[in-house]
Design a protein around this motif. Structure first.
Motif, PDB file in Angstrom:
ATOM      1  N   GLN A  20       0.944  -1.192  -0.175  1.00  0.00           N
ATOM      2  CA  GLN A  20       0.031  -0.043   0.009  1.00  0.00           C
ATOM      3  C   GLN A  20       0.812   1.238   0.042  1.00  0.00           C
ATOM      4  O   GLN A  20       0.286   2.477  -0.222  1.00  0.00           O
ATOM      5  CB  GLN A  20      -0.892   0.013   1.278  1.00  0.00           C
ATOM      6  N   ASN A  21       2.068   1.269   0.336  1.00  0.00           N
ATOM      7  CA  ASN A  21       3.010   2.136   0.377  1.00  0.00           C
ATOM      8  C   ASN A  21       3.814   2.323  -0.992  1.00  0.00           C
ATOM      9  O   ASN A  21       4.714   3.192  -1.124  1.00  0.00           O
ATOM     10  CB  ASN A  21       4.033   2.226   1.390  1.00  0.00           C
ATOM     11  N   LYS A  71       4.912  10.302  -0.713  1.00  0.00           N
ATOM     12  CA  LYS A  71       4.581   8.762  -0.333  1.00  0.00           C
ATOM     13  C   LYS A  71       3.225   8.921   0.524  1.00  0.00           C
ATOM     14  O   LYS A  71       2.442   7.834   0.501  1.00  0.00           O
ATOM     15  CB  LYS A  71       5.743   8.171   0.357  1.00  0.00           C
ATOM     16  N   GLN A  72       3.076   9.639   1.422  1.00  0.00           N
ATOM     17  CA  GLN A  72       1.966   9.445   2.325  1.00  0.00           C
ATOM     18  C   GLN A  72       0.626   9.684   1.405  1.00  0.00           C
ATOM     19  O   GLN A  72      -0.435   8.768   2.004  1.00  0.00           O
ATOM     20  CB  GLN A  72       1.832  10.873   3.279  1.00  0.00           C
ATOM     21  N   ASN A 125       0.201   6.281  -0.619  1.00  0.00           N
ATOM     22  CA  ASN A 125      -0.180   5.499   0.605  1.00  0.00           C
ATOM     23  C   ASN A 125      -1.743   5.367   0.749  1.00  0.00           C
ATOM     24  O   ASN A 125      -2.230   4.326   0.835  1.00  0.00           O
ATOM     25  CB  ASN A 125       0.524   5.502   1.784  1.00  0.00           C
ATOM     26  N   HIS A 147      -3.742   3.997  -2.034  1.00  0.00           N
ATOM     27  CA  HIS A 147      -3.463   2.646  -2.286  1.00  0.00           C
ATOM     28  C   HIS A 147      -4.452   1.867  -1.171  1.00  0.00           C
ATOM     29  O   HIS A 147      -4.891   0.531  -1.305  1.00  0.00           O
ATOM     30  CB  HIS A 147      -2.156   2.190  -2.568  1.00  0.00           C
ATOM     31  N   GLN A 148      -4.710   2.543  -0.048  1.00  0.00           N
ATOM     32  CA  GLN A 148      -5.354   1.906   0.975  1.00  0.00           C
ATOM     33  C   GLN A 148      -6.864   1.961   0.768  1.00  0.00           C
ATOM     34  O   GLN A 148      -7.835   1.050   1.277  1.00  0.00           O
ATOM     35  CB  GLN A 148      -5.046   2.617   2.324  1.00  0.00           C
TER      36      GLN A 148
END
Length: 293
Positions: free
Chosen positions: A8-9, A191-192, A195, A198-199
């Protein structure tokens, strides 16, 4: 077709090591990936690339770099990167991934390796055979690939020697390292946001949600995505949903409608339209093509 798996990251899930060593070296054919390209991802390992056929465009953080046959790249630890064919050239490249801690001995790591990992101005280096230091690195990558194939007596020691040659020549390039806190924060925020997408890609996503994940305003969030990915945040969400749909469509029992809703589309017709524009075929045609193989 190979599925390129990330968490997810966006961290790649492939384990980059052999049984004996914390390295992996293999040939990659870009168009054999399930997506037809190598999607955006990152990993802790250093990556060294040598193109053996065709041409490719690598995106590393915010830059696009064209690489031709015989040329290569060094991609630093933790940097977002992806790869696509240049002009349908059926690109093939040798990919060497190395744990940073294995490049040099523990006693030398903090002095000669870690400063390169931490440098904010070194996402990558281009490796041209016209430069002596880069030619030495390219040759060492090819040697390591051959050593791993043959596995002759003491090949592990020979690989270790080649890695030392690679790192010494990389330092001989004379690149001046810089450390900027703003760049570190920018990479963390990007990236946050990725992430968070993707979650939650299978749910309803608003621009405000993505901006909040990166602790940014809506306008700043859009600027981050345009700068790094050359697309809007919501266009990235759509592309990611289509990417996730590819594996689901290959399951015999799946239907186009089921897949559309599983990956976050609230309309089958909208999913079909976006899929066609992205993949140059309908989801049903893609499904029939893949399940008949």
């Amino acid at each position: 077709m190979k599925e390129f798996r990330v968490d997810q990251n966006l961290k790649e899930l492939t384990e980059h090591r052999t049984v004996e060593l914390p390295i992996a070296c293999y040939e990659t054919t870009i168009n054999q990936n399930i997506n037809g390209y190598i999607p955006l991802h990152w990993h802790d390992e250093f990556q060294f690339v040598v193109l053996v056929k065709g041409e490719a465009v690598f995106q590393i953080n915010e830059e696009n770099i064209a690489v031709r046959e015989g040329e290569g790249l060094f991609i630093n630890s933790g940097r977002l990167h992806s790869a696509t064919n240049q002009d349908d050239s059926d690109c093939v490249y040798i990919c060497l991934n190395v744990s940073p801690s294995f490049m040099l001995s523990q006693e030398l790591f903090s002095t000669y390796v870690n400063p390169y990992i931490q440098a904010t101005n070194l996402p990558y280096l281009s490796l041209s055979p016209n430069e002596n230091w880069a030619e030495n690195i390219l040759g060492a990558i090819i040697s390591i690939n051959q050593l791993l194939r043959k596995k002759s007596l003491y090949y592990e020691i020979d690989i270790s020697s080649q890695l030392t040659i690679i790192w010494k020549n990389l330092m001989k390039n004379g690149f001046q390292l810089k450390y900027e806190q703003t760049e570190i924060i920018k990479n963390q925020r990007m990236k946050q946001m990725l992430n968070w997408i993707h979650q939650h890609y299978h749910k309803k996503i608003l621009l405000d949600d993505i901006a909040r994940a990166g602790q940014l305003s809506r306008s700043e969030c859009c600027r981050y995505f345009q700068r790094t990915l050359k697309k809007t945040p919501l266009n990235y969400v759509t592309d990611y949903r289509i990417q996730k749909s590819l594996v689901l469509l290959q399951q015999p029992e799946s239907t186009v409608t089921d897949v559309a809703y599983q990956v976050g589309f609230n309309s089958t017709s909208y999913f079909i339209d976006k899929f066609r524009k992205s993949m140059n075929m309908t989801p049903l045609a893609y499904k029939k093509n893949k399940t008949s193989i």
